[in-house]
Design a protein around this motif. Structure first.
Motif, PDB file in Angstrom:
ATOM      1  N   THR A   1      43.815  47.688  27.175  1.00 43.55           N
ATOM      2  CA  THR A   1      44.824  48.365  26.343  1.00 43.55           C
ATOM      3  C   THR A   1      45.591  47.340  25.504  1.00 43.55           C
ATOM      4  O   THR A   1      45.811  47.532  24.300  1.00 43.55           O
ATOM      5  CB  THR A   1      45.793  49.163  27.243  1.00 43.55           C
TER       6      THR A   1
ATOM      7  N   THR B   1      55.630  51.431  25.917  1.00 42.11           N
ATOM      8  CA  THR B   1      56.390  52.268  26.845  1.00 42.11           C
ATOM      9  C   THR B   1      55.682  53.624  26.948  1.00 42.11           C
ATOM     10  O   THR B   1      54.722  53.889  26.226  1.00 42.11           O
ATOM     11  CB  THR B   1      57.824  52.520  26.333  1.00 42.11           C
TER      12      THR B   1
ATOM     13  N   THR C   1      57.758  46.233  29.131  1.00 47.91           N
ATOM     14  CA  THR C   1      57.219  45.041  29.809  1.00 47.91           C
ATOM     15  C   THR C   1      56.627  45.446  31.158  1.00 47.91           C
ATOM     16  O   THR C   1      56.765  44.741  32.144  1.00 47.91           O
ATOM     17  CB  THR C   1      58.322  43.984  30.024  1.00 47.91           C
ATOM     18  N   GLY C   2      55.998  46.624  31.179  1.00 49.36           N
ATOM     19  CA  GLY C   2      55.302  47.061  32.391  1.00 49.36           C
ATOM     20  C   GLY C   2      53.892  46.497  32.400  1.00 49.36           C
ATOM     21  O   GLY C   2      53.643  45.378  31.926  1.00 49.36           O
ATOM     22  N   ASN C   3      52.942  47.268  32.924  1.00 52.05           N
ATOM     23  CA  ASN C   3      51.554  46.780  33.039  1.00 52.05           C
ATOM     24  C   ASN C   3      51.007  46.336  31.684  1.00 52.05           C
ATOM     25  O   ASN C   3      50.459  45.236  31.548  1.00 52.05           O
ATOM     26  CB  ASN C   3      50.648  47.894  33.589  1.00 52.05           C
ATOM     27  N   VAL C   4      51.175  47.200  30.691  1.00 53.17           N
ATOM     28  CA  VAL C   4      50.589  46.914  29.377  1.00 53.17           C
ATOM     29  C   VAL C   4      51.392  45.833  28.657  1.00 53.17           C
ATOM     30  O   VAL C   4      50.825  44.889  28.098  1.00 53.17           O
ATOM     31  CB  VAL C   4      50.503  48.211  28.532  1.00 53.17           C
TER      32      VAL C   4
ATOM     33  N   THR D   1      64.042  48.784  29.540  1.00 50.31           N
ATOM     34  CA  THR D   1      65.250  49.610  29.700  1.00 50.31           C
ATOM     35  C   THR D   1      66.426  48.787  30.216  1.00 50.31           C
ATOM     36  O   THR D   1      67.562  49.246  30.188  1.00 50.31           O
ATOM     37  CB  THR D   1      65.018  50.764  30.700  1.00 50.31           C
ATOM     38  N   ARG D   2      66.172  47.548  30.693  1.00 48.32           N
ATOM     39  CA  ARG D   2      67.236  46.762  31.344  1.00 48.32           C
ATOM     40  C   ARG D   2      67.755  45.629  30.477  1.00 48.32           C
ATOM     41  O   ARG D   2      68.943  45.382  30.427  1.00 48.32           O
ATOM     42  CB  ARG D   2      66.703  46.195  32.671  1.00 48.32           C
TER      43      ARG D   2
ATOM     44  N   GLY E   1      43.194  50.627  31.796  1.00 47.30           N
ATOM     45  CA  GLY E   1      43.430  49.266  32.263  1.00 47.30           C
ATOM     46  C   GLY E   1      44.323  48.527  31.292  1.00 47.30           C
ATOM     47  O   GLY E   1      44.180  48.652  30.067  1.00 47.30           O
TER      48      GLY E   1
ATOM     49  N   LYS F   1      51.411  57.570  23.904  1.00 48.50           N
ATOM     50  CA  LYS F   1      50.744  58.736  23.304  1.00 48.50           C
ATOM     51  C   LYS F   1      51.721  59.738  22.697  1.00 48.50           C
ATOM     52  O   LYS F   1      51.301  60.710  22.067  1.00 48.50           O
ATOM     53  CB  LYS F   1      49.914  59.445  24.386  1.00 48.50           C
TER      54      LYS F   1
HETATM   55  N1  LIG Z   1      48.210  51.181  32.129  1.00 50.41           N
HETATM   56  C1  LIG Z   1      47.134  51.537  31.411  1.00 50.41           C
HETATM   57  O1  LIG Z   1      45.991  51.300  31.798  1.00 50.41           O
HETATM   58  C2  LIG Z   1      47.310  52.262  30.093  1.00 50.41           C
HETATM   59  C3  LIG Z   1      46.185  52.536  29.293  1.00 50.41           C
HETATM   60  C4  LIG Z   1      46.347  53.132  28.038  1.00 50.41           C
HETATM   61  C5  LIG Z   1      47.621  53.497  27.625  1.00 50.41           C
HETATM   62  N2  LIG Z   1      48.686  53.267  28.447  1.00 50.41           N
HETATM   63  C6  LIG Z   1      50.012  53.654  27.987  1.00 50.41           C
HETATM   64  O2  LIG Z   1      50.760  52.464  27.757  1.00 50.41           O
HETATM   65  C7  LIG Z   1      52.127  52.744  27.990  1.00 50.41           C
HETATM   66  C8  LIG Z   1      52.672  51.744  28.998  1.00 50.41           C
HETATM   67  O3  LIG Z   1      51.962  51.890  30.221  1.00 50.41           O
HETATM   68  P1  LIG Z   1      52.324  50.969  31.476  1.00 50.41           P
HETATM   69  O4  LIG Z   1      51.272  51.242  32.481  1.00 50.41           O
HETATM   70  O5  LIG Z   1      52.564  49.581  31.009  1.00 50.41           O
HETATM   71  O6  LIG Z   1      53.720  51.639  31.920  1.00 50.41           O
HETATM   72  P2  LIG Z   1      54.844  50.997  32.872  1.00 50.41           P
HETATM   73  O7  LIG Z   1      54.263  49.943  33.728  1.00 50.41           O
HETATM   74  O8  LIG Z   1      55.546  52.153  33.496  1.00 50.41           O
HETATM   75  O9  LIG Z   1      55.842  50.264  31.846  1.00 50.41           O
HETATM   76  C9  LIG Z   1      56.648  50.974  30.942  1.00 50.41           C
HETATM   77  C10 LIG Z   1      57.623  50.002  30.309  1.00 50.41           C
HETATM   78  O10 LIG Z   1      58.344  50.702  29.309  1.00 50.41           O
HETATM   79  C11 LIG Z   1      59.725  50.332  29.407  1.00 50.41           C
HETATM   80  N3  LIG Z   1      60.553  51.349  28.781  1.00 50.41           N
HETATM   81  C12 LIG Z   1      60.720  52.652  29.122  1.00 50.41           C
HETATM   82  N4  LIG Z   1      61.584  53.251  28.292  1.00 50.41           N
HETATM   83  C13 LIG Z   1      61.962  52.318  27.393  1.00 50.41           C
HETATM   84  C14 LIG Z   1      62.860  52.316  26.304  1.00 50.41           C
HETATM   85  N5  LIG Z   1      63.511  53.420  25.953  1.00 50.41           N
HETATM   86  N6  LIG Z   1      63.025  51.164  25.591  1.00 50.41           N
HETATM   87  C15 LIG Z   1      62.366  50.026  25.945  1.00 50.41           C
HETATM   88  N7  LIG Z   1      61.498  49.966  26.999  1.00 50.41           N
HETATM   89  C16 LIG Z   1      61.317  51.098  27.712  1.00 50.41           C
HETATM   90  C17 LIG Z   1      59.953  50.199  30.892  1.00 50.41           C
HETATM   91  O11 LIG Z   1      61.145  49.481  31.133  1.00 50.41           O
HETATM   92  P3  LIG Z   1      61.606  49.024  32.618  1.00 50.41           P
HETATM   93  O12 LIG Z   1      60.716  47.865  32.973  1.00 50.41           O
HETATM   94  O13 LIG Z   1      63.013  48.614  32.428  1.00 50.41           O
HETATM   95  O14 LIG Z   1      61.415  50.227  33.477  1.00 50.41           O
HETATM   96  C18 LIG Z   1      58.679  49.445  31.299  1.00 50.41           C
HETATM   97  O15 LIG Z   1      58.852  48.059  31.088  1.00 50.41           O
HETATM   98  C19 LIG Z   1      52.208  54.208  28.456  1.00 50.41           C
HETATM   99  O16 LIG Z   1      52.510  55.023  27.361  1.00 50.41           O
HETATM  100  C20 LIG Z   1      50.809  54.473  28.970  1.00 50.41           C
HETATM  101  O17 LIG Z   1      50.451  55.835  28.914  1.00 50.41           O
HETATM  102  C21 LIG Z   1      48.565  52.630  29.647  1.00 50.41           C
END
Ligand SMILES: NC(=O)c1ccc[n+]([C@@H]2O[C@H](COP(=O)([O-])OP(=O)(O)OC[C@H]3O[C@@H](n4cnc5c(N)ncnc54)[C@H](OP(=O)(O)O)[C@@H]3O)[C@@H](O)[C@H]2O)c1
Length: 325
Positions: A290, A56, A9-12, A36-37, A286, A80
């Motif tokens: 995504t 994630t 539940t991060g950015n994406v 994770t929480r 972005g 990835k």
């Molecule tokens: N942002 C972009 O523009 C973009 C573009 C293409 C691809 N991506 C890919 O999309 C994915 C997510 O990116 P993001 O920017 O959203 O990352 P982010 O903001 O760091 O969010 C990651 C989320 O994953 C959760 N998480 C981590 N380990 C986990 C587990 N074992 N079980 C359940 N949830 C877990 C985290 O939980 P917590 O909230 O508890 O920490 C957090 O909510 C990554 O793989 C990234 O490479 C991102």
């Protein structure tokens, strides 16, 4: 009715929830959300999702993709580390799909949904032979290098990119080239090449001597001077049997030198595109694009017979999802 479990539940992940709310599609039901929480809704197994969305960056989550696929759950991922980590994991994913008929949606892993993987697969399905794939696959490094003309130190630009939100909070993650290695592995494997992660040479821009980014300034300046007026680009290339990620000097008319901002650009060389490569360019990062790419992969599942038979289930999580995000 497609029952969806969302991990991350991060950015994406937040953008996925926002998009599901905006779509308000009665054919989609978010039955489980986890980070994770906390988790919302029944546990992953009790919720029996049709599709698991992995938003994630977790290796532990990616390590379960093949297991979920083997159960017949579809997996749609922005992470990835499924097809972009070890070859054994990528092959286990293929085998699980073949055995169970479940599908693996990975459009969001490279180019945030630009039609890169789908074009490679369509070319191969049409009998084309892919000879090489080269691309600018990091929006943050593209942004940095487009501005790097020597007038300000490279570390100053890295700082500006961080403030503008173009790099990860720790910019060494972008500068290490590891993310780009994973994207090249995913592209090359989609092109039919069984590359191992260690087959890709990676030129990291992270200073080897210490943590201070200012240590980058002198070597980057030297690279720019050696480029004699041409721009530096951070290129991922699998060509002539060699896979490499790192800085390259490109002529201004090179297809990979076009574009602006954080655009991704990919050139596909194949038997069909022998004279000129097929070039695909556009915004490749972005959370919104995504998330849209992930949901496109979900919509592509609608032709699966299971969904016409499934009973509607309660959409437990959308409102609460915003609260935990
Ligand atoms: N942002 C972009 O523009 C973009 C573009 C293409 C691809 N991506 C890919 O999309 C994915 C997510 O990116 P993001 O920017 O959203 O990352 P982010 O903001 O760091 O969010 C990651 C989320 O994953 C959760 N998480 C981590 N380990 C986990 C587990 N074992 N079980 C359940 N949830 C877990 C985290 O939980 P917590 O909230 O508890 O920490 C957090 O909510 C990554 O793989 C990234 O490479 C991102």
């Amino acid at each position: 009715m497609i029952r969806i479990a969302l991990l991350g539940t991060g950015n994406v992940g937040r953008a996925v929830i926002a998009r599901l709310e905006a779509l308000d599609d009665p054919g989609l039901s978010l039955v489980h959300i986890g980070n994770t929480r906390v988790t919302v809704g029944p546990s992953l197994h009790e919720s029996a999702p049709h599709v698991v969305l992995d938003a994630t960056a977790s290796d532990a989550v990616a390590a379960r993709h093949a297991e979920w696929l083997a159960r017949g759950w579809h997996v749609v991922t922005a992470n990835k580390l499924g097809r972009g980590a070890s070859l054994a994991r990528a092959e286990a994913i293929e085998q699980a799909c073949t055995a169970s008929g479940a599908r693996y949606g990975d459009s969001a892993t490279v180019g945030a949904g630009l039609p890169l993987l789908r074009s490679l697969r369509a070319l191969r399905a049409g009998g084309d032979a892919i000879h090489g794939v080269a691309g600018v696959l990091s929006g943050s490094l593209a942004w940095l290098l487009a501005r790097f003309d020597g007038s300000v130190p490279f570390s100053t630009l890295v700082h500006e990119a961080g403030v503008a939100g173009y790099t990860e909070p720790d910019p060494r993650i972008d500068l290490s080239g590891e993310d780009v290695r994973r994207k090249l592995l995913i592209l090359a494997r989609a092109a039919g090449v069984a590359l191992e992660a260690h087959d890709v040479q990676v030129e990291s821009l992270v200073p080897t001597e210490g943590d201070a980014l200012a240590l980058l300034d002198a070597p980057m300046r030297a690279r720019l001077d050696a480029a004699r007026g041409q721009r530096l680009h951070f290129v991922a290339r699998w060509q002539a049997g060699v896979a490499r990620v790192g800085l390259e000097t490109l002529a201004s008319n090179d297809p990979l030198a076009a574009g602006s901002g954080t655009d991704n650009r990919v050139a596909i060389h194949s038997a069909r595109y022998a004279q000129q490569p097929l070039v695909i360019q556009g915004p490749g990062a972005g959370a919104e694009v995504t998330a849209a790419a992930m949901l496109d992969d979900v919509f592509a599942l609608r032709d699966q017979p299971a969904f016409s038979a499934a009973r509607p289930s309660k959409n437990v999580a959308i409102g609460i999802g915003r609260a935990i995000a």
